[in-house]
Enzyme design. Sequence first.
Site, PDB file in Angstrom:
ATOM      1  N   LYS A   1      -0.007   5.042   8.233  1.00 21.66           N
ATOM      2  CA  LYS A   1       0.770   5.540   6.808  1.00 21.66           C
ATOM      3  C   LYS A   1       0.027   5.264   6.280  1.00 21.66           C
ATOM      4  CE  LYS A   1       1.779   2.630   4.686  1.00 21.66           C
ATOM      5  NZ  LYS A   1       1.867   1.412   3.688  1.00 21.66           N
TER       6      LYS A   1
ATOM      7  N   THR B   1       1.063  -1.141  -0.196  1.00 24.13           N
ATOM      8  CA  THR B   1      -0.153   0.387  -0.144  1.00 24.13           C
ATOM      9  C   THR B   1       1.119   1.121   0.195  1.00 24.13           C
ATOM     10  OG1 THR B   1      -2.090  -1.294   1.206  1.00 24.13           O
ATOM     11  CG2 THR B   1      -1.718   0.827   1.355  1.00 24.13           C
TER      12      THR B   1
ATOM     13  N   LYS C   1      -7.345   1.767  -2.701  1.00 25.13           N
ATOM     14  CA  LYS C   1      -6.984   0.982  -1.652  1.00 25.13           C
ATOM     15  C   LYS C   1      -7.270   2.673  -0.023  1.00 25.13           C
ATOM     16  CE  LYS C   1      -5.346  -2.063   1.719  1.00 25.13           C
ATOM     17  NZ  LYS C   1      -3.659  -2.821   1.554  1.00 25.13           N
TER      18      LYS C   1
END
Length: 289
Positions: free
Chosen positions: A238, A95, A170
């Site tokens: 993150k 990701t 995502k």
Amino acid sequence: MRIAWIGLGTMGAAMAAHLVHAGHGVVVSNRTKGREGPLVEIGAQWADTPAEAAAGATVAFTCVSDSPDVEHVVLGAGGVAERMAPGSVVVDCSTISPAMSRELAAALAARGIGAVDAPVSGGSEGAQKGTLTAFVGGEPEHVAIARPALEAFCTTLTHLGPAGAGQAAKAVNQVMIAGTYATLGEALVLGEREGLPMDALVAALSAGAARSWVLENRSGNVITDDYPLGFRLELHRKDLLIALAEAERLGVPMAVTELIAAQEAALIDAGLGGEDVSNLARLPRGRLG
């Protein structure tokens, strides 16, 4: 199919194992040595560097922590791009930012190598069971090459557009589950303080409009006040920072996501970033540590 797999963390090792079981020739590489043992035992080969793993591969997967890590294992010294032939494809299941995915795709295209961004959702349970969802970006011809390998560990593959589209999707996913994780903790701690029978409460919630993957798979963590991995809180934060940067670029207010990111920062500052993200329940409990 000959496949290189770079990154043997909680998710990556399980995903690579499904490729071995599906009959693909898999060569693995990982920055930290020692994690390859179980995969070698079931038939994978080991390579010292990503470049060595990628030599002769039709598809090279990367599944690492963040944008700089992906850039390094793909384009850096000893990276997969050094040894991949024109016509092969790099599939990134990490990701990272959509912008980085687009930059990687452009750099690989200059070498005649395709790029697919395919971040996944479904947690460590989905990786173990091979039931992940992949959000896919890239050119259709490159996605077609990657699809048979992705199907070894994904039950849902959705091609959403060109390079970076998978990472954008995502980011949307991570925003949605952020709110669910945060309210899971608040709701179940409230139920506990009300003196409700917690297992019966979760069963009732799971039969109604509150049903979710997070409720079904992480309510036990909140009830026991124990937060094993899972998915590390620090990695989820993150991901939220990626989503917030995209939102700022596009002019989308994200007050709820900003609040949850700040809550996660407090937990990380307390030394709890390595726990599962369901540890957001520590906040309504008033217990950091």
